[in-house]
Scaffold this motif. Structure first.
Motif, PDB file in Angstrom:
ATOM      1  N   THR A 101     -10.851   5.242  -0.842  1.00  0.00           N
ATOM      2  CA  THR A 101     -11.003   6.634  -1.224  1.00  0.00           C
ATOM      3  C   THR A 101      -9.638   7.296  -1.362  1.00  0.00           C
ATOM      4  OG1 THR A 101     -13.140   6.760  -0.136  1.00  0.00           O
ATOM      5  CG2 THR A 101     -12.022   8.846  -0.554  1.00  0.00           C
ATOM      6  N   HIS A 102      -9.441   7.921  -2.515  1.00  0.00           N
ATOM      7  CA  HIS A 102      -8.224   8.689  -2.775  1.00  0.00           C
ATOM      8  C   HIS A 102      -8.657  10.106  -3.123  1.00  0.00           C
ATOM      9  CE1 HIS A 102      -5.764   5.022  -3.067  1.00  0.00           C
ATOM     10  NE2 HIS A 102      -6.779   4.493  -3.736  1.00  0.00           N
ATOM     11  N   SER A 103      -7.692  10.923  -3.540  1.00  0.00           N
ATOM     12  CA  SER A 103      -8.075  12.182  -4.154  1.00  0.00           C
ATOM     13  C   SER A 103      -7.272  12.354  -5.427  1.00  0.00           C
ATOM     14  CB  SER A 103      -7.888  13.377  -3.204  1.00  0.00           C
ATOM     15  OG  SER A 103      -6.643  13.998  -3.415  1.00  0.00           O
ATOM     16  N   LEU A 136      -1.406  14.904  -7.010  1.00  0.00           N
ATOM     17  CA  LEU A 136      -1.161  14.284  -5.714  1.00  0.00           C
ATOM     18  C   LEU A 136      -2.459  13.740  -5.133  1.00  0.00           C
ATOM     19  CD1 LEU A 136       1.236  16.795  -3.893  1.00  0.00           C
ATOM     20  CD2 LEU A 136       1.829  14.610  -4.952  1.00  0.00           C
ATOM     21  N   CYS A 137      -2.290  12.765  -4.236  1.00  0.00           N
ATOM     22  CA  CYS A 137      -3.420  12.243  -3.478  1.00  0.00           C
ATOM     23  C   CYS A 137      -3.448  12.970  -2.131  1.00  0.00           C
ATOM     24  CB  CYS A 137      -3.262  10.741  -3.280  1.00  0.00           C
ATOM     25  SG  CYS A 137      -4.600   9.990  -2.343  1.00  0.00           S
ATOM     26  N   ASN A 138      -4.538  13.675  -1.870  1.00  0.00           N
ATOM     27  CA  ASN A 138      -4.658  14.446  -0.631  1.00  0.00           C
ATOM     28  C   ASN A 138      -5.478  13.728   0.435  1.00  0.00           C
ATOM     29  OD1 ASN A 138      -3.216  16.726  -1.230  1.00  0.00           O
ATOM     30  ND2 ASN A 138      -4.937  17.776  -2.188  1.00  0.00           N
ATOM     31  N   GLU A 139      -5.853  12.503   0.138  1.00  0.00           N
ATOM     32  CA  GLU A 139      -6.739  11.768   1.040  1.00  0.00           C
ATOM     33  C   GLU A 139      -5.942  10.584   1.580  1.00  0.00           C
ATOM     34  OE1 GLU A 139      -9.837  13.088   1.336  1.00  0.00           O
ATOM     35  OE2 GLU A 139     -10.309  11.604   2.885  1.00  0.00           O
ATOM     36  N   TYR A 140      -5.761  10.526   2.894  1.00  0.00           N
ATOM     37  CA  TYR A 140      -4.937   9.438   3.435  1.00  0.00           C
ATOM     38  C   TYR A 140      -5.533   8.087   3.044  1.00  0.00           C
ATOM     39  CZ  TYR A 140      -2.126   6.454   6.227  1.00  0.00           C
ATOM     40  OH  TYR A 140      -1.265   5.447   6.606  1.00  0.00           O
ATOM     41  N   CYS A 141      -4.719   7.249   2.387  1.00  0.00           N
ATOM     42  CA  CYS A 141      -5.256   5.998   1.841  1.00  0.00           C
ATOM     43  C   CYS A 141      -4.429   4.789   2.230  1.00  0.00           C
ATOM     44  CB  CYS A 141      -5.378   6.114   0.319  1.00  0.00           C
ATOM     45  SG  CYS A 141      -3.848   6.623  -0.491  1.00  0.00           S
ATOM     46  N   GLY A 142      -3.449   4.977   3.091  1.00  0.00           N
ATOM     47  CA  GLY A 142      -2.659   3.832   3.538  1.00  0.00           C
ATOM     48  C   GLY A 142      -1.178   4.144   3.574  1.00  0.00           C
ATOM     49  N   GLY A 144       1.289   3.794   1.598  1.00  0.00           N
ATOM     50  CA  GLY A 144       1.969   4.385   0.448  1.00  0.00           C
ATOM     51  C   GLY A 144       1.373   5.706   0.014  1.00  0.00           C
ATOM     52  N   HIS A 145       0.488   6.251   0.833  1.00  0.00           N
ATOM     53  CA  HIS A 145      -0.224   7.481   0.472  1.00  0.00           C
ATOM     54  C   HIS A 145       0.700   8.597  -0.005  1.00  0.00           C
ATOM     55  CE1 HIS A 145      -2.632  11.103   0.892  1.00  0.00           C
ATOM     56  NE2 HIS A 145      -1.826  11.517   1.818  1.00  0.00           N
ATOM     57  N   HIS A 146       1.811   8.791   0.718  1.00  0.00           N
ATOM     58  CA  HIS A 146       2.695   9.914   0.403  1.00  0.00           C
ATOM     59  C   HIS A 146       3.430   9.751  -0.926  1.00  0.00           C
ATOM     60  CE1 HIS A 146       1.876  11.843   4.169  1.00  0.00           C
ATOM     61  NE2 HIS A 146       2.034  10.678   4.782  1.00  0.00           N
ATOM     62  N   TYR A 147       3.411   8.529  -1.454  1.00  0.00           N
ATOM     63  CA  TYR A 147       4.097   8.295  -2.730  1.00  0.00           C
ATOM     64  C   TYR A 147       3.129   8.322  -3.899  1.00  0.00           C
ATOM     65  CZ  TYR A 147       7.524   6.736   0.626  1.00  0.00           C
ATOM     66  OH  TYR A 147       8.372   6.683   1.688  1.00  0.00           O
ATOM     67  N   MET A 148       1.861   8.522  -3.589  1.00  0.00           N
ATOM     68  CA  MET A 148       0.841   8.418  -4.632  1.00  0.00           C
ATOM     69  C   MET A 148       0.803   9.718  -5.435  1.00  0.00           C
ATOM     70  SD  MET A 148      -2.977   7.014  -4.263  1.00  0.00           S
ATOM     71  CE  MET A 148      -4.139   7.124  -5.619  1.00  0.00           C
ATOM     72  N   GLN A 149       1.344   9.666  -6.638  1.00  0.00           N
ATOM     73  CA  GLN A 149       1.378  10.855  -7.471  1.00  0.00           C
ATOM     74  C   GLN A 149       1.483  10.510  -8.948  1.00  0.00           C
ATOM     75  OE1 GLN A 149       5.625  12.592  -7.706  1.00  0.00           O
ATOM     76  NE2 GLN A 149       5.209  12.348  -5.515  1.00  0.00           N
TER      77      GLN A 149
HETATM   78 CU1  CUA Z   1      -4.299   7.660  -2.390  1.00  0.00          CU
HETATM   79 CU2  CUA Z   1      -3.706   8.917  -0.519  1.00  0.00          CU
END
Ligand code: CUA
Length: 156
Positions: A101-103, A136-142, A144-149
């Protein structure tokens, strides 16, 4: 004798109603399973790249005033991650995930969708001004979450 006949009719009616009720509940439950958050389409997360519109992700013009944007989310990025859309036109974002799950959240807009594997999240938005917008991805996904854009360029 007439009385018995009416009883039978009512009994029959009762059973009929019960069956009808159960089938409505059954159908609703079935429908609910397939559309957990209402009106969402489902997709096989293993076959995202073969399933339209994700077989050709990106921007597609549907008609003069409507565009569709198909985006695949996966750890830890979006494809495509740099798109260009016109200002003042309806943009229908369709996003799905291949893994967790991402956002899909476009900063400074009301586009903020959960992206769940197996579902197609959809949101329509019309940009009122040109410029660069950040997704941006607002859903913690692992890790690399903070780099997901990704980036959207809105142009005339
Ligand atoms: Cu994808 Cu956080």
């Amino acid at each position: 004798m007439h009385f018995h006949r009416y009883e039978k009719i009512w009994l029959g009616f009762g059973i009929f109603s019960l069956v009808l009720f159960l089938s409505i509940v059954g159908v609703s439950a079935f429908g609910f399973n397939h559309h957990p958050t209402g009106g969402l389409d489902t997709i096989d997360p293993e076959k995202v790249e073969e399933t339209p519109p994700f077989d050709q992700p990106g921007v597609k013009r549907l008609d003069e005033n409507t565009y569709e944007v198909a985006i695949i989310a996966e750890a830890f990025g979006y494809s495509p991650n740099n798109i260009e859309v016109p200002v003042g036109k309806e943009i229908i974002f369709r996003v799905t995930s291949k893994d967790v799950t991402h956002s899909f959240s476009i900063i400074n807009t009301n586009v903020n969708m959960m992206v769940v594997p197996g579902q197609i999240s959809e949101k329509s938005y019309t940009f009122k001004k040109t410029g660069d917008f950040l997704i941006l991805c607002n859903e913690y996904c692992g890790t690399g979450h903070h780099y997901m854009q990704a980036e959207i360029k809105v142009v005339e």
